[in-house]
Design an enzyme around this catalytic site. Structure first.
Site, PDB file in Angstrom:
ATOM      1  N   ASP A   1       0.932  -0.626  -0.033  1.00  0.00           N
ATOM      2  CA  ASP A   1      -0.386  -0.186  -0.273  1.00  0.00           C
ATOM      3  C   ASP A   1       1.216   1.292  -0.069  1.00  0.00           C
ATOM      4  O   ASP A   1       0.082   2.735  -0.913  1.00  0.00           O
ATOM      5  CB  ASP A   1      -1.403   0.136   1.089  1.00  0.00           C
ATOM      6  CG  ASP A   1      -1.801  -1.342   1.438  1.00  0.00           C
ATOM      7  OD1 ASP A   1      -1.992  -1.989   0.457  1.00  0.00           O
ATOM      8  OD2 ASP A   1      -1.310  -2.252   2.068  1.00  0.00           O
TER       9      ASP A   1
ATOM     10  N   HIS B   1      -4.987  -3.863   6.068  1.00  0.00           N
ATOM     11  CA  HIS B   1      -4.538  -4.159   4.521  1.00  0.00           C
ATOM     12  C   HIS B   1      -5.816  -4.194   4.222  1.00  0.00           C
ATOM     13  O   HIS B   1      -6.487  -5.407   4.403  1.00  0.00           O
ATOM     14  CB  HIS B   1      -3.398  -4.722   5.083  1.00  0.00           C
ATOM     15  CG  HIS B   1      -3.692  -5.653   3.573  1.00  0.00           C
ATOM     16  ND1 HIS B   1      -3.218  -4.115   1.951  1.00  0.00           N
ATOM     17  CD2 HIS B   1      -3.982  -6.680   2.333  1.00  0.00           C
ATOM     18  CE1 HIS B   1      -3.617  -5.340   1.208  1.00  0.00           C
ATOM     19  NE2 HIS B   1      -3.503  -6.360   1.253  1.00  0.00           N
TER      20      HIS B   1
HETATM   21  P1  NAX Z   1      -2.650 -18.336  -4.383  1.00  0.00           P
HETATM   22  O1  NAX Z   1      -3.741 -19.011  -3.567  1.00  0.00           O
HETATM   23  O2  NAX Z   1      -1.642 -18.304  -5.123  1.00  0.00           O
HETATM   24  O3  NAX Z   1      -1.558 -19.318  -2.855  1.00  0.00           O
HETATM   25  C1  NAX Z   1      -1.528 -19.582  -1.635  1.00  0.00           C
HETATM   26  C2  NAX Z   1      -0.856 -20.655  -1.328  1.00  0.00           C
HETATM   27  O4  NAX Z   1      -0.866 -20.728   0.101  1.00  0.00           O
HETATM   28  C3  NAX Z   1      -1.322 -22.255  -2.262  1.00  0.00           C
HETATM   29  O5  NAX Z   1      -0.511 -22.941  -3.459  1.00  0.00           O
HETATM   30  C4  NAX Z   1      -2.229 -22.523  -0.456  1.00  0.00           C
HETATM   31  O6  NAX Z   1      -1.664 -23.965  -0.874  1.00  0.00           O
HETATM   32  C5  NAX Z   1      -0.912 -22.395   0.470  1.00  0.00           C
HETATM   33  N1  NAX Z   1      -1.272 -21.943   1.715  1.00  0.00           N
HETATM   34  C6  NAX Z   1      -2.848 -22.032   1.994  1.00  0.00           C
HETATM   35  N2  NAX Z   1      -1.916 -22.627   3.631  1.00  0.00           N
HETATM   36  C7  NAX Z   1      -1.673 -23.278   3.829  1.00  0.00           C
HETATM   37  C8  NAX Z   1      -0.610 -23.148   4.758  1.00  0.00           C
HETATM   38  N3  NAX Z   1      -1.740 -23.067   5.914  1.00  0.00           N
HETATM   39  N4  NAX Z   1       0.436 -23.709   5.012  1.00  0.00           N
HETATM   40  C9  NAX Z   1       1.754 -23.002   4.281  1.00  0.00           C
HETATM   41  N5  NAX Z   1       0.321 -23.147   2.557  1.00  0.00           N
HETATM   42  C10 NAX Z   1      -0.647 -22.573   2.936  1.00  0.00           C
HETATM   43  O7  NAX Z   1      -2.135 -17.197  -3.257  1.00  0.00           O
HETATM   44  P2  NAX Z   1      -1.151 -16.092  -3.550  1.00  0.00           P
HETATM   45  O8  NAX Z   1      -1.561 -14.756  -4.298  1.00  0.00           O
HETATM   46  O9  NAX Z   1       0.023 -16.563  -3.564  1.00  0.00           O
HETATM   47  O10 NAX Z   1      -1.677 -15.082  -2.199  1.00  0.00           O
HETATM   48  C11 NAX Z   1      -1.592 -15.257  -0.551  1.00  0.00           C
HETATM   49  C12 NAX Z   1      -2.089 -14.487   0.110  1.00  0.00           C
HETATM   50  O11 NAX Z   1      -1.462 -13.400  -0.042  1.00  0.00           O
HETATM   51  C13 NAX Z   1      -4.179 -14.536  -0.294  1.00  0.00           C
HETATM   52  O12 NAX Z   1      -4.515 -14.451   1.179  1.00  0.00           O
HETATM   53  C14 NAX Z   1      -3.861 -13.070  -0.465  1.00  0.00           C
HETATM   54  O13 NAX Z   1      -5.056 -12.687   0.327  1.00  0.00           O
HETATM   55  C15 NAX Z   1      -2.199 -11.956   0.119  1.00  0.00           C
HETATM   56  N6  NAX Z   1      -2.679 -10.493  -0.077  1.00  0.00           N
HETATM   57  C16 NAX Z   1      -2.048 -10.314   0.640  1.00  0.00           C
HETATM   58  C17 NAX Z   1      -1.182  -8.762   0.484  1.00  0.00           C
HETATM   59  C18 NAX Z   1      -1.274  -7.783   0.733  1.00  0.00           C
HETATM   60  O14 NAX Z   1      -0.625  -6.287   0.879  1.00  0.00           O
HETATM   61  N7  NAX Z   1      -0.786  -7.830   2.777  1.00  0.00           N
HETATM   62  C19 NAX Z   1      -1.581  -8.171  -1.189  1.00  0.00           C
HETATM   63  C20 NAX Z   1      -1.520  -9.542  -2.290  1.00  0.00           C
HETATM   64  C21 NAX Z   1      -2.214 -10.759  -1.383  1.00  0.00           C
HETATM   65  O15 NAX Z   1      -3.644 -10.482  -1.858  1.00  0.00           O
END
Ligand code: NAX
Length: 332
Positions: free
Chosen positions: A165, A193
């Site tokens: 952000d 966020h």
């Molecule tokens: P993806 O869905 O591509 O990847 C997430 C991965 O996490 C998957 O491979 C899943 O199997 C794995 N996972 C789920 N639970 C898990 C656990 N308990 N232990 C280990 N692995 C686990 O998502 P991606 O685009 O990489 O985003 C990841 C997270 O970042 C999401 O929650 C998203 O909302 C968040 N974000 C946060 C941002 C921020 O600024 N704070 C910005 C970007 C993003 O939106």
């Protein structure tokens, strides 16, 4: 005489087969997070599902194929006790995405369970100096939940990412003023966020002058700039069909690098302890100054005008209500 290289830093990363990590891991291994002389060992965590572990294996093969000089090892696991073992940094990227028709409260509770388990595993297994950065959404509240499970890895070591952000706000101001991003400074994000965050434009500077004076358009700052930054994630999903990934990975590089760089002043979601009127027990985006590697203090006493106070109240109300929703999960 050649200097002895430092011992490798162990970096545990969850969600390692996901889209953010597909950009992030390669940049960590290239030395962009911890420096060009600092070896790393990546401890990659995924869910115990064959498809996810298989995909993770593919990511590890690609990391191998880069022959990164600083990458001294890759470990893969779906067991948090193994994945967080001796970790110096835990980057909690993985979480469950919001499904169709899912209420925000359900998302909070589903992800809360993940962060209860990971908080405990970090407290029991990580290195004594472990620092945590939470990216998985809802990041601020997930961070609060994880921290609440810990006694050894204390709450001040638990941070959540609002750096994306800050970076978004910096570019919006630079583009409006027609200057380079490096001409913009003092951009701080207050609060959650989420679209309620407050990108505090009144504190920002452009070539050392107050941003509102340089831009000369308060209506734009209040009515366009703030919502554009707050809703940028949704705009990217609408355009790309996927959420921000490379920019989120880039922001995490900035977040950890600046927390490792004494003197850096940047936006981090930390336990508020009441700063700027936030509920003392929520994790709020705040301006922090890094005082020593991994240590920081909140920058206190910055002026907040009536508009800013209203924005901070709104985002604090949201954080407090998220805290109420997950209250039964908070340990301690
Ligand atoms: P993806 O869905 O591509 O990847 C997430 C991965 O996490 C998957 O491979 C899943 O199997 C794995 N996972 C789920 N639970 C898990 C656990 N308990 N232990 C280990 N692995 C686990 O998502 P991606 O685009 O990489 O985003 C990841 C997270 O970042 C999401 O929650 C998203 O909302 C968040 N974000 C946060 C941002 C921020 O600024 N704070 C910005 C970007 C993003 O939106």
């Amino acid at each position: 005489m050649t200097a002895t290289p430092p011992a490798p830093i162990r970096v545990a990363v969850t969600g390692a087969a996901g889209q953010i990590c597909y950009s992030l891991l390669f940049r960590i291994a290239a030395g962009e997070m911890f420096g060009k002389d600092q070896p790393v060992i990546l401890q990659l965590l995924e869910i115990p599902v064959e498809k996810a572990m298989q995909a993770l294996g593919g990511v590890a093969m690609e990391l191998d194929d880069c022959a990164f000089p600083l990458l001294h090892g890759i470990e893969m696991s779906s067991d948090p006790a193994v994945g967080f073992k001796d970790a110096n940094w835990a980057l909690l990227v993985g979480s469950k995405p919001r499904g169709p028709g899912m209420e925000r409260a359900d998302l909070l509770k589903d992800n809360g369970k993940i962060f209860v388990g990971q908080g405990k595993a970090i407290d029991e297994n990580a290195a004594d100096n472990c620092r945590v950065a939470v990216v998985g959404n809802p990041a601020n509240t997930n961070c609060m939940i994880g921290a609440s499970q810990c006694k050894r890895i204390t709450a001040d070591r638990w941070t959540a990412m609002v750096r994306l952000d800050q970076n978004r706000a910096t570019t919006q101001l630079a583009q409006k003023a027609g200057v380079a991003t490096t001409d913009v400074s003092d951009v701080y994000i207050f609060g959650n966020h989420s679209p309620t965050m407050f990108p505090a434009f009144h504190l920002a500077a452009i070539n050392g002058r107050p941003a509102p004076e340089v831009i000369g358009d308060d209506a734009w700052l209040q009515n366009e700039f703030c919502p554009t930054v707050g809703k940028r994630g949704a705009a990217i999903i609408a355009a790309r069909g996927l959420s921000s990934a490379a920019s989120a990975g880039n922001a995490l590089i900035d977040h950890v690098r600046d927390l490792s760089t004494p003197g850096a002043v940047h936006s981090v979601a930390v336990k508020s302890n009441g700063a700027y009127g936030f509920h003392p027990d929520v994790w709020a985006g705040l301006p922090v100054k890094t005082t020593a590697p991994g240590q920081y203090e909140v920058v206190q006493g910055l002026p907040i005008d009536d508009f800013g106070a209203g924005m901070i109240k709104t985002t604090n109300d949201e954080l407090t209500s998220e805290r109420d929703t997950v209250a039964p999960m908070l340990g301690g």
